[in-house]
Motif scaffolding. Structure first.
Motif, PDB file in Angstrom:
ATOM      1  N   MET A 110      22.145   4.223   2.089  1.00  0.00           N
ATOM      2  CA  MET A 110      21.175   4.676   1.298  1.00  0.00           C
ATOM      3  C   MET A 110      19.879   5.144   1.768  1.00  0.00           C
ATOM      4  O   MET A 110      19.464   4.896   3.018  1.00  0.00           O
ATOM      5  N   LYS A 111      19.652   6.439   1.042  1.00  0.00           N
ATOM      6  CA  LYS A 111      18.512   7.130   2.001  1.00  0.00           C
ATOM      7  C   LYS A 111      17.193   6.837   1.229  1.00  0.00           C
ATOM      8  O   LYS A 111      17.118   6.552   0.073  1.00  0.00           O
ATOM      9  N   TYR A 112      16.143   6.591   2.065  1.00  0.00           N
ATOM     10  CA  TYR A 112      14.858   6.386   1.685  1.00  0.00           C
ATOM     11  C   TYR A 112      14.094   7.226   1.923  1.00  0.00           C
ATOM     12  O   TYR A 112      14.069   8.178   2.881  1.00  0.00           O
ATOM     13  N   TYR A 113      13.011   7.389   0.879  1.00  0.00           N
ATOM     14  CA  TYR A 113      12.054   8.568   1.003  1.00  0.00           C
ATOM     15  C   TYR A 113      10.460   7.951   0.890  1.00  0.00           C
ATOM     16  O   TYR A 113      10.471   6.838   0.585  1.00  0.00           O
ATOM     17  N   GLU A 114       9.607   8.721   1.452  1.00  0.00           N
ATOM     18  CA  GLU A 114       8.018   8.371   1.440  1.00  0.00           C
ATOM     19  C   GLU A 114       7.754   9.115   0.022  1.00  0.00           C
ATOM     20  O   GLU A 114       7.900  10.320  -0.004  1.00  0.00           O
ATOM     21  N   LEU A 115       7.415   8.302  -0.868  1.00  0.00           N
ATOM     22  CA  LEU A 115       6.954   8.874  -1.999  1.00  0.00           C
ATOM     23  C   LEU A 115       5.415   8.544  -2.252  1.00  0.00           C
ATOM     24  O   LEU A 115       4.786   7.824  -1.709  1.00  0.00           O
ATOM     25  N   VAL A 116       5.038   9.626  -3.016  1.00  0.00           N
ATOM     26  CA  VAL A 116       3.455   9.922  -3.012  1.00  0.00           C
ATOM     27  C   VAL A 116       3.080   9.957  -4.720  1.00  0.00           C
ATOM     28  O   VAL A 116       3.554  10.916  -5.261  1.00  0.00           O
ATOM     29  N   ALA A 117       2.309   9.196  -5.274  1.00  0.00           N
ATOM     30  CA  ALA A 117       1.865   8.873  -6.360  1.00  0.00           C
ATOM     31  C   ALA A 117       0.392   9.461  -6.604  1.00  0.00           C
ATOM     32  O   ALA A 117      -0.557   8.420  -6.319  1.00  0.00           O
ATOM     33  N   PRO A 118       0.056  10.596  -7.164  1.00  0.00           N
ATOM     34  CA  PRO A 118      -1.547  10.937  -7.261  1.00  0.00           C
ATOM     35  C   PRO A 118      -1.755  10.027  -8.569  1.00  0.00           C
ATOM     36  O   PRO A 118      -1.069   9.917  -9.562  1.00  0.00           O
ATOM     37  N   CYS A 119      -3.184   9.937  -8.432  1.00  0.00           N
ATOM     38  CA  CYS A 119      -3.792   9.209  -9.938  1.00  0.00           C
ATOM     39  C   CYS A 119      -5.187   9.696 -10.133  1.00  0.00           C
ATOM     40  O   CYS A 119      -5.868  10.475  -9.081  1.00  0.00           O
ATOM     41  N   HIS A 120      -6.034   9.325 -10.990  1.00  0.00           N
ATOM     42  CA  HIS A 120      -7.256   9.512 -10.971  1.00  0.00           C
ATOM     43  C   HIS A 120      -8.267   8.759  -9.771  1.00  0.00           C
ATOM     44  O   HIS A 120      -7.907   7.727  -9.575  1.00  0.00           O
ATOM     45  N   MET A 121      -9.002   9.666  -9.342  1.00  0.00           N
ATOM     46  CA  MET A 121      -9.997   8.752  -8.425  1.00  0.00           C
ATOM     47  C   MET A 121     -10.675   7.682  -8.780  1.00  0.00           C
ATOM     48  O   MET A 121     -11.347   7.830  -9.996  1.00  0.00           O
ATOM     49  N   GLY A 122     -10.602   6.695  -8.208  1.00  0.00           N
ATOM     50  CA  GLY A 122     -11.167   5.462  -8.786  1.00  0.00           C
ATOM     51  C   GLY A 122     -10.196   4.518  -9.133  1.00  0.00           C
ATOM     52  O   GLY A 122     -10.524   3.215  -9.674  1.00  0.00           O
ATOM     53  N   LEU A 123      -9.145   4.990  -9.419  1.00  0.00           N
ATOM     54  CA  LEU A 123      -7.787   4.013 -10.084  1.00  0.00           C
ATOM     55  C   LEU A 123      -6.660   3.674  -9.304  1.00  0.00           C
ATOM     56  O   LEU A 123      -5.569   3.202  -9.559  1.00  0.00           O
ATOM     57  N   GLU A 124      -7.019   3.908  -7.866  1.00  0.00           N
ATOM     58  CA  GLU A 124      -5.920   3.836  -6.890  1.00  0.00           C
ATOM     59  C   GLU A 124      -5.243   2.256  -6.914  1.00  0.00           C
ATOM     60  O   GLU A 124      -4.430   1.955  -6.620  1.00  0.00           O
ATOM     61  N   ALA A 125      -6.501   1.357  -7.260  1.00  0.00           N
ATOM     62  CA  ALA A 125      -5.864  -0.183  -7.071  1.00  0.00           C
ATOM     63  C   ALA A 125      -5.022  -0.584  -8.126  1.00  0.00           C
ATOM     64  O   ALA A 125      -4.024  -1.264  -8.225  1.00  0.00           O
ATOM     65  N   VAL A 126      -5.347   0.122  -9.332  1.00  0.00           N
ATOM     66  CA  VAL A 126      -4.336  -0.003 -10.501  1.00  0.00           C
ATOM     67  C   VAL A 126      -2.992   0.256 -10.248  1.00  0.00           C
ATOM     68  O   VAL A 126      -2.031  -0.483 -10.515  1.00  0.00           O
ATOM     69  N   LEU A 127      -3.050   1.578  -9.669  1.00  0.00           N
ATOM     70  CA  LEU A 127      -1.622   2.243  -9.457  1.00  0.00           C
ATOM     71  C   LEU A 127      -0.822   1.506  -8.609  1.00  0.00           C
ATOM     72  O   LEU A 127       0.376   1.255  -8.529  1.00  0.00           O
ATOM     73  N   LYS A 128      -1.557   0.808  -7.294  1.00  0.00           N
ATOM     74  CA  LYS A 128      -1.101   0.157  -6.126  1.00  0.00           C
ATOM     75  C   LYS A 128      -0.256  -0.997  -7.065  1.00  0.00           C
ATOM     76  O   LYS A 128       0.824  -1.368  -6.246  1.00  0.00           O
TER      77      LYS A 128
END
Length: 386
Positions: A1-19
Protein backbone atom coordinates in the motif's frame (compact mmCIF):
# COMPACT_ATOMS: atom_id res chain seq x y z
CA UNK A 1 0.00 0.00 0.00
CA UNK A 2 1.46 3.32 -1.09
CA UNK A 3 1.22 6.31 1.23
CA UNK A 4 1.28 9.94 0.18
CA UNK A 5 1.93 13.26 1.82
CA UNK A 6 -1.36 15.09 1.30
CA UNK A 7 -1.82 18.85 1.59
CA UNK A 8 -5.20 20.48 2.18
CA UNK A 9 -5.34 24.28 1.74
CA UNK A 10 -8.03 26.24 3.59
CA UNK A 11 -9.02 29.80 4.51
CA UNK A 12 -6.37 31.40 6.71
CA UNK A 13 -7.57 31.32 10.28
CA UNK A 14 -9.41 28.01 9.91
CA UNK A 15 -6.48 25.61 10.07
CA UNK A 16 -7.55 24.24 13.48
CA UNK A 17 -11.01 23.34 12.19
CA UNK A 18 -9.57 21.51 9.17
CA UNK A 19 -7.01 19.76 11.36
CA UNK A 20 -9.81 18.41 13.56
CA UNK A 21 -11.71 17.20 10.50
CA UNK A 22 -8.69 15.30 9.19
CA UNK A 23 -8.01 13.71 12.58
CA UNK A 24 -11.68 12.69 12.78
CA UNK A 25 -11.25 10.91 9.44
CA UNK A 26 -8.47 8.89 11.05
CA UNK A 27 -5.34 10.42 9.49
CA UNK A 28 -2.12 11.64 11.09
CA UNK A 29 -1.26 15.33 10.77
CA UNK A 30 2.31 16.03 9.66
CA UNK A 31 2.28 19.84 9.49
CA UNK A 32 0.03 22.83 10.08
CA UNK A 33 1.00 26.05 8.29
CA UNK A 34 -0.79 29.28 7.41
CA UNK A 35 -3.66 28.33 5.14
CA UNK A 36 -2.95 24.59 4.86
CA UNK A 37 -2.76 21.31 6.76
CA UNK A 38 -0.63 18.32 5.70
CA UNK A 39 -1.29 14.68 6.55
CA UNK A 40 -0.35 11.12 5.59
CA UNK A 41 -2.73 8.91 3.65
CA UNK A 42 -3.17 6.22 1.03
CA UNK A 43 -5.35 6.13 -2.10
CA UNK A 44 -8.49 5.80 0.03
CA UNK A 45 -7.42 8.90 1.93
CA UNK A 46 -7.33 10.94 -1.29
CA UNK A 47 -10.90 9.85 -2.00
CA UNK A 48 -12.13 10.28 1.56
CA UNK A 49 -10.55 13.71 1.99
CA UNK A 50 -12.02 15.01 -1.27
CA UNK A 51 -15.48 13.62 -0.56
CA UNK A 52 -15.72 14.26 3.19
CA UNK A 53 -13.76 17.39 4.13
CA UNK A 54 -16.13 20.31 4.64
CA UNK A 55 -13.60 23.10 5.26
CA UNK A 56 -10.76 22.40 2.79
CA UNK A 57 -10.27 24.14 -0.56
CA UNK A 58 -8.75 21.10 -2.28
CA UNK A 59 -6.59 18.02 -1.69
CA UNK A 60 -3.07 18.00 -3.11
CA UNK A 61 -0.71 15.04 -3.46
CA UNK A 62 2.79 16.21 -2.65
CA UNK A 63 5.42 15.28 -5.25
CA UNK A 64 8.38 16.81 -3.46
CA UNK A 65 10.03 19.93 -2.04
CA UNK A 66 13.38 21.68 -2.25
CA UNK A 67 15.03 25.06 -1.64
CA UNK A 68 15.49 27.57 -4.46
CA UNK A 69 16.67 31.17 -4.42
CA UNK A 70 17.54 31.38 -8.12
CA UNK A 71 15.80 30.22 -11.28
CA UNK A 72 18.67 27.79 -11.94
CA UNK A 73 18.07 26.18 -8.54
CA UNK A 74 14.36 26.12 -9.31
CA UNK A 75 15.03 24.41 -12.65
CA UNK A 76 17.38 21.78 -11.22
CA UNK A 77 15.19 21.09 -8.17
CA UNK A 78 12.11 20.66 -10.35
CA UNK A 79 13.93 18.45 -12.85
CA UNK A 80 14.99 16.10 -10.03
CA UNK A 81 11.41 15.53 -8.83
CA UNK A 82 10.03 11.96 -9.27
CA UNK A 83 7.27 13.09 -11.64
CA UNK A 84 7.26 9.77 -13.45
CA UNK A 85 5.97 8.09 -10.27
CA UNK A 86 2.77 10.12 -10.60
CA UNK A 87 2.37 11.09 -14.25
CA UNK A 88 2.26 8.58 -17.15
CA UNK A 89 4.12 9.14 -20.43
CA UNK A 90 1.08 10.55 -22.19
CA UNK A 91 -0.07 12.70 -19.26
CA UNK A 92 -0.72 16.40 -19.79
CA UNK A 93 0.96 18.37 -17.02
CA UNK A 94 1.45 22.05 -16.25
CA UNK A 95 1.78 24.41 -13.28
CA UNK A 96 -1.76 25.66 -12.91
CA UNK A 97 -0.88 28.01 -10.06
CA UNK A 98 2.26 29.25 -8.30
CA UNK A 99 2.12 31.29 -5.11
CA UNK A 100 5.11 32.83 -3.37
CA UNK A 101 5.54 34.38 0.08
CA UNK A 102 8.75 35.82 1.56
CA UNK A 103 10.84 34.21 -1.19
CA UNK A 104 13.58 35.43 -3.53
CA UNK A 105 11.57 34.20 -6.51
CA UNK A 106 8.38 36.23 -6.68
CA UNK A 107 7.07 36.15 -10.27
CA UNK A 108 4.38 33.43 -10.62
CA UNK A 109 4.50 33.50 -14.41
CA UNK A 110 8.29 33.07 -14.50
CA UNK A 111 8.12 30.29 -11.91
CA UNK A 112 5.47 28.48 -13.99
CA UNK A 113 7.50 28.84 -17.20
CA UNK A 114 10.80 27.61 -15.71
CA UNK A 115 9.17 24.70 -13.90
CA UNK A 116 7.26 23.48 -16.95
CA UNK A 117 10.48 23.34 -18.95
CA UNK A 118 12.27 21.55 -16.11
CA UNK A 119 9.45 19.04 -15.73
CA UNK A 120 9.62 18.12 -19.40
CA UNK A 121 13.38 17.63 -19.19
CA UNK A 122 13.05 15.50 -16.06
CA UNK A 123 10.35 13.33 -17.61
CA UNK A 124 12.42 12.84 -20.76
CA UNK A 125 15.27 11.39 -18.72
CA UNK A 126 13.05 9.31 -16.44
CA UNK A 127 10.98 7.84 -19.28
CA UNK A 128 13.89 7.58 -21.74
CA UNK A 129 12.03 9.42 -24.48
CA UNK A 130 12.36 12.70 -26.34
CA UNK A 131 8.70 13.16 -27.25
CA UNK A 132 5.78 13.91 -24.96
CA UNK A 133 2.45 14.03 -26.79
CA UNK A 134 0.60 15.15 -23.62
CA UNK A 135 -2.64 13.84 -25.09
CA UNK A 136 -3.66 11.74 -22.08
CA UNK A 137 -5.32 12.64 -18.79
CA UNK A 138 -4.65 16.00 -17.18
CA UNK A 139 -2.35 16.42 -14.17
CA UNK A 140 -2.49 20.03 -12.98
CA UNK A 141 0.30 20.95 -10.56
CA UNK A 142 0.28 23.57 -7.82
CA UNK A 143 3.40 25.16 -6.39
CA UNK A 144 3.96 27.01 -3.10
CA UNK A 145 7.10 29.01 -2.31
CA UNK A 146 7.47 30.02 1.32
CA UNK A 147 10.77 31.43 2.56
CA UNK A 148 12.45 29.90 -0.51
CA UNK A 149 11.12 26.39 0.22
CA UNK A 150 9.40 25.09 -2.92
CA UNK A 151 6.57 22.59 -2.48
CA UNK A 152 5.23 20.85 -5.59
CA UNK A 153 1.95 18.92 -5.57
CA UNK A 154 -0.66 17.40 -7.87
CA UNK A 155 -4.15 18.85 -7.63
CA UNK A 156 -6.36 15.81 -7.08
CA UNK A 157 -9.51 17.94 -6.71
CA UNK A 158 -10.00 20.18 -9.74
CA UNK A 159 -12.85 22.59 -9.16
CA UNK A 160 -12.50 23.85 -5.58
CA UNK A 161 -14.10 21.76 -2.84
CA UNK A 162 -16.38 24.62 -1.86
CA UNK A 163 -18.28 23.85 -5.06
CA UNK A 164 -20.52 21.12 -3.66
CA UNK A 165 -22.77 21.15 -6.71
CA UNK A 166 -26.00 22.22 -5.03
CA UNK A 167 -25.69 25.98 -5.46
CA UNK A 168 -26.84 26.36 -9.04
CA UNK A 169 -28.44 29.72 -8.23
CA UNK A 170 -26.84 32.46 -6.15
CA UNK A 171 -27.75 35.67 -4.40
CA UNK A 172 -25.42 38.66 -4.32
CA UNK A 173 -21.98 37.94 -2.78
CA UNK A 174 -22.78 34.51 -1.29
CA UNK A 175 -20.52 33.03 1.38
CA UNK A 176 -18.40 30.10 0.18
CA UNK A 177 -19.74 26.71 1.21
CA UNK A 178 -16.55 25.57 2.94
CA UNK A 179 -16.32 28.84 4.88
CA UNK A 180 -19.95 28.50 5.95
CA UNK A 181 -19.31 24.95 7.15
CA UNK A 182 -16.22 26.06 9.07
CA UNK A 183 -18.13 28.83 10.85
CA UNK A 184 -20.77 26.34 11.98
CA UNK A 185 -18.08 23.93 13.15
CA UNK A 186 -16.46 26.71 15.21
CA UNK A 187 -19.62 26.88 17.30
CA UNK A 188 -21.03 24.35 19.80
CA UNK A 189 -24.18 23.98 17.66
CA UNK A 190 -25.56 20.45 17.23
CA UNK A 191 -28.52 19.15 15.24
CA UNK A 192 -30.80 19.16 18.29
CA UNK A 193 -30.34 22.93 18.79
CA UNK A 194 -32.19 25.72 16.99
CA UNK A 195 -30.26 27.55 14.26
CA UNK A 196 -31.40 30.72 12.49
CA UNK A 197 -29.64 32.69 9.77
CA UNK A 198 -31.54 36.00 9.44
CA UNK A 199 -29.54 36.99 6.34
CA UNK A 200 -29.52 33.60 4.62
CA UNK A 201 -29.27 34.79 0.99
CA UNK A 202 -29.06 31.73 -1.24
CA UNK A 203 -29.19 29.51 1.83
CA UNK A 204 -25.59 28.42 2.24
CA UNK A 205 -25.30 28.49 6.05
CA UNK A 206 -28.63 26.67 6.70
CA UNK A 207 -27.86 24.15 3.94
CA UNK A 208 -24.39 23.40 5.29
CA UNK A 209 -25.85 23.04 8.79
CA UNK A 210 -28.50 20.61 7.51
CA UNK A 211 -25.85 18.58 5.67
CA UNK A 212 -23.82 18.37 8.90
CA UNK A 213 -26.94 17.35 10.84
CA UNK A 214 -27.84 14.63 8.33
CA UNK A 215 -24.18 13.54 7.99
CA UNK A 216 -24.17 14.15 4.23
CA UNK A 217 -20.61 14.20 2.88
CA UNK A 218 -20.20 17.48 0.96
CA UNK A 219 -18.46 15.98 -2.08
CA UNK A 220 -20.35 12.72 -2.45
CA UNK A 221 -22.18 13.78 -5.61
CA UNK A 222 -19.43 15.65 -7.47
CA UNK A 223 -16.39 14.61 -9.51
CA UNK A 224 -12.65 15.10 -9.00
CA UNK A 225 -9.49 15.26 -11.13
CA UNK A 226 -8.03 12.14 -9.54
CA UNK A 227 -10.95 9.93 -10.59
CA UNK A 228 -9.20 9.72 -13.97
CA UNK A 229 -5.85 8.77 -12.44
CA UNK A 230 -6.60 5.05 -12.37
CA UNK A 231 -2.91 4.10 -12.16
CA UNK A 232 -2.82 5.81 -8.74
CA UNK A 233 -6.38 5.47 -7.44
CA UNK A 234 -8.77 2.79 -8.65
CA UNK A 235 -12.49 3.29 -9.38
CA UNK A 236 -13.12 0.84 -6.51
CA UNK A 237 -11.43 3.23 -4.08
CA UNK A 238 -13.89 5.96 -5.03
CA UNK A 239 -16.91 3.64 -5.11
CA UNK A 240 -16.14 2.19 -1.67
CA UNK A 241 -15.78 5.59 -0.03
CA UNK A 242 -18.96 6.91 -1.68
CA UNK A 243 -20.92 3.87 -0.56
CA UNK A 244 -19.57 4.23 2.96
CA UNK A 245 -20.69 7.87 3.00
CA UNK A 246 -24.15 7.10 1.59
CA UNK A 247 -24.72 4.50 4.31
CA UNK A 248 -24.01 7.08 7.03
CA UNK A 249 -26.64 9.61 5.86
CA UNK A 250 -29.59 10.17 8.23
CA UNK A 251 -32.37 12.21 6.62
CA UNK A 252 -34.69 11.40 9.54
CA UNK A 253 -32.73 13.62 11.90
CA UNK A 254 -34.94 16.08 13.78
CA UNK A 255 -33.78 19.67 13.24
CA UNK A 256 -34.96 23.26 13.67
CA UNK A 257 -32.93 25.11 11.05
CA UNK A 258 -34.35 28.34 9.65
CA UNK A 259 -33.25 30.83 7.02
CA UNK A 260 -34.71 34.31 6.60
CA UNK A 261 -34.20 37.00 4.01
CA UNK A 262 -36.12 40.17 3.20
CA UNK A 263 -36.11 39.36 -0.54
CA UNK A 264 -38.70 36.70 -1.54
CA UNK A 265 -36.87 35.93 -4.80
CA UNK A 266 -33.73 35.12 -2.82
CA UNK A 267 -35.69 32.83 -0.50
CA UNK A 268 -36.94 30.94 -3.54
CA UNK A 269 -33.32 30.49 -4.68
CA UNK A 270 -32.45 29.14 -1.21
CA UNK A 271 -35.26 26.60 -1.37
CA UNK A 272 -34.13 25.38 -4.80
CA UNK A 273 -30.54 25.03 -3.58
CA UNK A 274 -31.63 23.15 -0.44
CA UNK A 275 -33.67 20.71 -2.51
CA UNK A 276 -30.67 20.19 -4.79
CA UNK A 277 -28.52 19.44 -1.72
CA UNK A 278 -31.08 16.89 -0.53
CA UNK A 279 -31.94 18.79 2.66
CA UNK A 280 -35.01 20.77 1.59
CA UNK A 281 -37.18 19.01 4.19
CA UNK A 282 -34.75 19.86 7.02
CA UNK A 283 -34.85 23.67 6.63
CA UNK A 284 -37.63 26.25 6.99
CA UNK A 285 -37.02 29.25 4.73
CA UNK A 286 -39.14 32.37 5.14
CA UNK A 287 -39.29 35.92 3.76
CA UNK A 288 -38.72 37.97 6.90
CA UNK A 289 -37.00 41.21 7.85
CA UNK A 290 -34.33 41.01 10.56
CA UNK A 291 -36.50 43.44 12.54
CA UNK A 292 -39.02 40.59 12.90
CA UNK A 293 -36.51 38.06 14.19
CA UNK A 294 -37.94 36.19 17.17
CA UNK A 295 -38.30 32.71 18.65
CA UNK A 296 -40.22 31.51 21.69
CA UNK A 297 -37.70 28.83 22.68
CA UNK A 298 -34.43 29.23 24.57
CA UNK A 299 -30.82 28.28 23.84
CA UNK A 300 -30.86 28.77 20.07
CA UNK A 301 -28.11 29.91 17.73
CA UNK A 302 -27.86 32.75 15.24
CA UNK A 303 -25.10 31.97 12.74
CA UNK A 304 -24.97 34.53 9.98
CA UNK A 305 -23.06 36.44 7.33
CA UNK A 306 -24.79 39.83 7.34
CA UNK A 307 -24.18 42.46 4.66
CA UNK A 308 -21.07 44.56 5.15
CA UNK A 309 -19.15 47.30 3.34
CA UNK A 310 -18.47 45.40 0.14
CA UNK A 311 -22.15 44.54 -0.34
CA UNK A 312 -24.03 47.63 0.84
CA UNK A 313 -23.18 51.20 -0.09
CA UNK A 314 -24.63 53.45 2.62
CA UNK A 315 -22.70 53.13 5.88
CA UNK A 316 -25.51 54.66 7.93
CA UNK A 317 -27.91 52.03 6.62
CA UNK A 318 -25.35 49.38 7.49
CA UNK A 319 -25.01 50.63 11.05
CA UNK A 320 -28.78 50.68 11.44
CA UNK A 321 -29.02 47.10 10.14
CA UNK A 322 -26.52 45.83 12.72
CA UNK A 323 -28.20 47.82 15.48
CA UNK A 324 -31.50 46.13 14.63
CA UNK A 325 -29.81 42.72 14.68
CA UNK A 326 -28.39 43.53 18.13
CA UNK A 327 -31.79 44.57 19.45
CA UNK A 328 -33.48 41.41 18.19
CA UNK A 329 -30.67 39.24 19.57
CA UNK A 330 -31.02 40.90 22.98
CA UNK A 331 -34.74 40.04 23.00
CA UNK A 332 -34.03 36.31 22.55
CA UNK A 333 -33.79 34.17 25.68
CA UNK A 334 -30.32 32.72 26.36
CA UNK A 335 -29.32 32.54 22.69
CA UNK A 336 -25.84 32.57 21.16
CA UNK A 337 -24.89 34.61 18.09
CA UNK A 338 -22.01 34.01 15.69
CA UNK A 339 -21.45 36.57 12.95
CA UNK A 340 -18.78 37.00 10.27
CA UNK A 341 -18.26 40.50 8.92
CA UNK A 342 -15.64 43.05 7.90
CA UNK A 343 -17.80 45.96 9.15
CA UNK A 344 -15.52 47.67 11.65
CA UNK A 345 -18.34 49.17 13.70
CA UNK A 346 -20.24 45.90 14.07
CA UNK A 347 -19.77 45.47 17.82
CA UNK A 348 -20.66 49.08 18.51
CA UNK A 349 -23.83 48.79 16.43
CA UNK A 350 -24.77 45.48 18.06
CA UNK A 351 -24.46 47.23 21.40
CA UNK A 352 -22.24 44.65 23.02
CA UNK A 353 -18.65 43.53 22.73
CA UNK A 354 -18.31 39.94 21.53
CA UNK A 355 -17.13 37.35 24.03
CA UNK A 356 -14.61 36.20 21.43
CA UNK A 357 -13.61 37.16 17.92
CA UNK A 358 -11.54 35.32 15.38
CA UNK A 359 -9.71 36.80 12.40
CA UNK A 360 -10.49 34.94 9.17
CA UNK A 361 -9.30 35.82 5.67
CA UNK A 362 -12.09 35.45 3.13
CA UNK A 363 -9.84 35.53 0.08
CA UNK A 364 -7.90 38.79 0.49
CA UNK A 365 -10.59 40.35 2.67
CA UNK A 366 -9.91 40.37 6.41
CA UNK A 367 -13.07 39.55 8.36
CA UNK A 368 -13.88 38.85 11.99
CA UNK A 369 -16.02 36.06 13.35
CA UNK A 370 -17.73 37.64 16.36
CA UNK A 371 -18.93 35.15 18.97
CA UNK A 372 -21.61 36.04 21.51
CA UNK A 373 -22.01 33.15 23.94
CA UNK A 374 -25.42 32.37 25.39
CA UNK A 375 -26.13 30.23 28.41
CA UNK A 376 -25.71 26.49 28.09
CA UNK A 377 -28.97 24.54 28.21
CA UNK A 378 -29.59 22.13 31.09
CA UNK A 379 -29.12 18.44 30.52
CA UNK A 380 -31.84 17.07 28.27
CA UNK A 381 -33.55 15.08 31.06
CA UNK A 382 -33.87 18.30 33.08
CA UNK A 383 -35.34 20.42 30.29
CA UNK A 384 -38.99 21.36 30.56
CA UNK A 385 -40.17 24.33 28.50
CA UNK A 386 -37.10 25.20 26.46
Amino acid sequence: MKYYELVAPCHMGLEAVLKREIIDLGYDITEVADGRVSFQGDADAVCRANICLRTAERVLIKIGSFTATTYEELFQGTKALPLDEFIPKDGKFWVTKASTVKSALFSPSDIQRVMKKAMVEGMKEACNTSIFPEDGEEFPIRVFLYKDEVTVALDSTGVSLHKRGYRRLESQAPIAENLAAALIMLTPWHADRILIDPFCGSGTIPIEAAMIAANIAPGVHRSFNAEKWTHLITPKNWADVRQECEEEVDLNVVTDIQGYDIDPSVIEIARINADKAGVGDLIHFQTRDVADLSHRKKYGFIITNPPYGERIGDKSNLYSLYRTLGQRYKALDDWSMYMITSFEEAQDAIGKKADKNRKIYNGMLKTYFYQYMGAKPPRRKDRTND
